[in-house]
Design an enzyme around this catalytic site. Sequence first.
Site, PDB file in Angstrom:
ATOM      1  N   SER A   7      41.397   1.855  65.407  1.00  0.00           N
ATOM      2  CA  SER A   7      41.701   2.703  64.244  1.00  0.00           C
ATOM      3  C   SER A   7      42.195   4.077  64.685  1.00  0.00           C
ATOM      4  O   SER A   7      41.478   4.839  65.326  1.00  0.00           O
ATOM      5  CB  SER A   7      40.456   2.870  63.377  1.00  0.00           C
ATOM      6  N   HIS A  32      45.211  -0.141  63.510  1.00  0.00           N
ATOM      7  CA  HIS A  32      44.638   0.012  62.165  1.00  0.00           C
ATOM      8  C   HIS A  32      44.920   1.430  61.661  1.00  0.00           C
ATOM      9  O   HIS A  32      44.604   2.415  62.334  1.00  0.00           O
ATOM     10  CB  HIS A  32      43.132  -0.250  62.270  1.00  0.00           C
ATOM     11  N   ASP A  34      44.399   4.120  58.572  1.00  0.00           N
ATOM     12  CA  ASP A  34      43.544   4.424  57.420  1.00  0.00           C
ATOM     13  C   ASP A  34      44.157   5.501  56.538  1.00  0.00           C
ATOM     14  O   ASP A  34      44.206   6.667  56.921  1.00  0.00           O
ATOM     15  CB  ASP A  34      42.184   4.927  57.922  1.00  0.00           C
ATOM     16  N   MET A  36      43.758   7.686  53.199  1.00  0.00           N
ATOM     17  CA  MET A  36      42.716   8.124  52.236  1.00  0.00           C
ATOM     18  C   MET A  36      43.301   9.171  51.296  1.00  0.00           C
ATOM     19  O   MET A  36      44.082  10.016  51.729  1.00  0.00           O
ATOM     20  CB  MET A  36      41.547   8.753  52.992  1.00  0.00           C
ATOM     21  N   HIS A  65      45.252   0.068  56.040  1.00  0.00           N
ATOM     22  CA  HIS A  65      44.056   0.042  55.187  1.00  0.00           C
ATOM     23  C   HIS A  65      44.154   1.180  54.183  1.00  0.00           C
ATOM     24  O   HIS A  65      43.978   2.343  54.540  1.00  0.00           O
ATOM     25  CB  HIS A  65      42.809   0.180  56.096  1.00  0.00           C
ATOM     26  N   MET A  67      42.750   3.294  51.417  1.00  0.00           N
ATOM     27  CA  MET A  67      41.546   3.715  50.687  1.00  0.00           C
ATOM     28  C   MET A  67      41.993   4.696  49.616  1.00  0.00           C
ATOM     29  O   MET A  67      41.726   5.896  49.680  1.00  0.00           O
ATOM     30  CB  MET A  67      40.552   4.361  51.660  1.00  0.00           C
ATOM     31  N   MET A 136      33.929  -3.757  54.806  1.00  0.00           N
ATOM     32  CA  MET A 136      33.539  -2.431  55.280  1.00  0.00           C
ATOM     33  C   MET A 136      32.091  -2.506  55.754  1.00  0.00           C
ATOM     34  O   MET A 136      31.205  -2.912  55.002  1.00  0.00           O
ATOM     35  CB  MET A 136      33.666  -1.389  54.156  1.00  0.00           C
ATOM     36  N   ASP A 174      35.104  -3.305  59.705  1.00  0.00           N
ATOM     37  CA  ASP A 174      35.564  -1.935  59.926  1.00  0.00           C
ATOM     38  C   ASP A 174      34.417  -0.958  59.717  1.00  0.00           C
ATOM     39  O   ASP A 174      33.905  -0.841  58.603  1.00  0.00           O
ATOM     40  CB  ASP A 174      36.715  -1.659  58.932  1.00  0.00           C
TER      41      ASP A 174
HETATM   42  C1  DX5 Z   1      36.534   4.431  57.736  1.00  0.00           C
HETATM   43  C2  DX5 Z   1      37.775   3.785  58.265  1.00  0.00           C
HETATM   44  C3  DX5 Z   1      37.613   3.207  59.616  1.00  0.00           C
HETATM   45  C4  DX5 Z   1      37.202   4.183  60.688  1.00  0.00           C
HETATM   46  C5  DX5 Z   1      36.216   3.469  61.569  1.00  0.00           C
HETATM   47  O1  DX5 Z   1      36.649   4.645  56.386  1.00  0.00           O
HETATM   48  O2  DX5 Z   1      38.195   2.746  57.402  1.00  0.00           O
HETATM   49  O3  DX5 Z   1      38.746   2.459  60.013  1.00  0.00           O
HETATM   50  O4  DX5 Z   1      38.262   4.668  61.464  1.00  0.00           O
HETATM   51  O5  DX5 Z   1      35.698   4.372  62.475  1.00  0.00           O
HETATM   52  P1  DX5 Z   1      34.531   4.009  63.499  1.00  0.00           P
HETATM   53  O6  DX5 Z   1      35.006   2.813  64.279  1.00  0.00           O
HETATM   54  O7  DX5 Z   1      34.412   5.245  64.314  1.00  0.00           O
HETATM   55  O8  DX5 Z   1      33.313   3.708  62.671  1.00  0.00           O
HETATM   56 ZN    ZN Z   2      39.797   1.304  58.091  1.00  0.00          ZN
END
Ligand code: DX5
Ligand code: ZN
Length: 217
Positions: A7, A32, A34, A36, A65, A67, A136, A174
């Site tokens: 990620s 990956h 993310d 947000m 991903h 969010m 998650m 994740d």
């Molecule tokens: C959190 C993200 C993850 C995050 C995971 O909301 O969706 O992808 O980067 O981070 P770690 O592996 O550090 O828990």
């Molecule tokens: Zn993620």
Amino acid sequence: MAIVSPSLLAANFANLQSDIEMINHSEADWLHLDVMDGVFVPNISFGFPVLEAVAKICKKKLDVHLMIVEPGKFINEVKALGAYMMNVHYEACPHLHRTVQQIHEAGMKAGVTLNPHTPVCVLEDIIQDVDMVLLMTVNPGFGGQKFIEHSIEKVKALKALIQRTQSHALIEVDGGVNGDTGKRLVEAGTDVLVAGSYVFRAEKPEERIIELKHFTR
Ligand code: DX5
Ligand code: ZN
């Protein structure tokens, strides 16, 4: 062998190029990403201008991903990145079946993501239409959080649903993935491990990727 999707959220944002080059040369399968919006989750990460720059130099498959609320509005933008997998949250899609159809029409694989409190059984009537379920294993919004232990049971329940319905969906997890949780998650039936801090905060990230990849059922 597990599929590994590091990620980018845990990368050095002041030098993304060097971290992406590391990923390109590593045994990682996917990257990956993310996104947000500060509404669906209590944090804001990066948006499409940053992703476009990342997509230009990344040689791995992009595992996006979202969010965000109304992720279906951004199918064309994700497609334009050349993304392989588009993950939308079950909790953000009142018309999930339509959104999955539209992702497929755009030529991408469709992933459905479940928050920790959302039970696997809600996927009963969509599991045969999706390419992946992203569980998650922390509450979404931040990297570096503690793994929610109940997730192991959830992976097993999802695996049973997939086998019972002869779905081809992959199981991705994740949040809080490391050498201990990653091993147990793969043994429980996980196909794809996302890892942020465990990879990017390590002295030798490539070795962590190899460690995660070599877990088997
Ligand atoms: C959190 C993200 C993850 C995050 C995971 O909301 O969706 O992808 O980067 O981070 P770690 O592996 O550090 O828990
Ligand atoms: Zn993620």
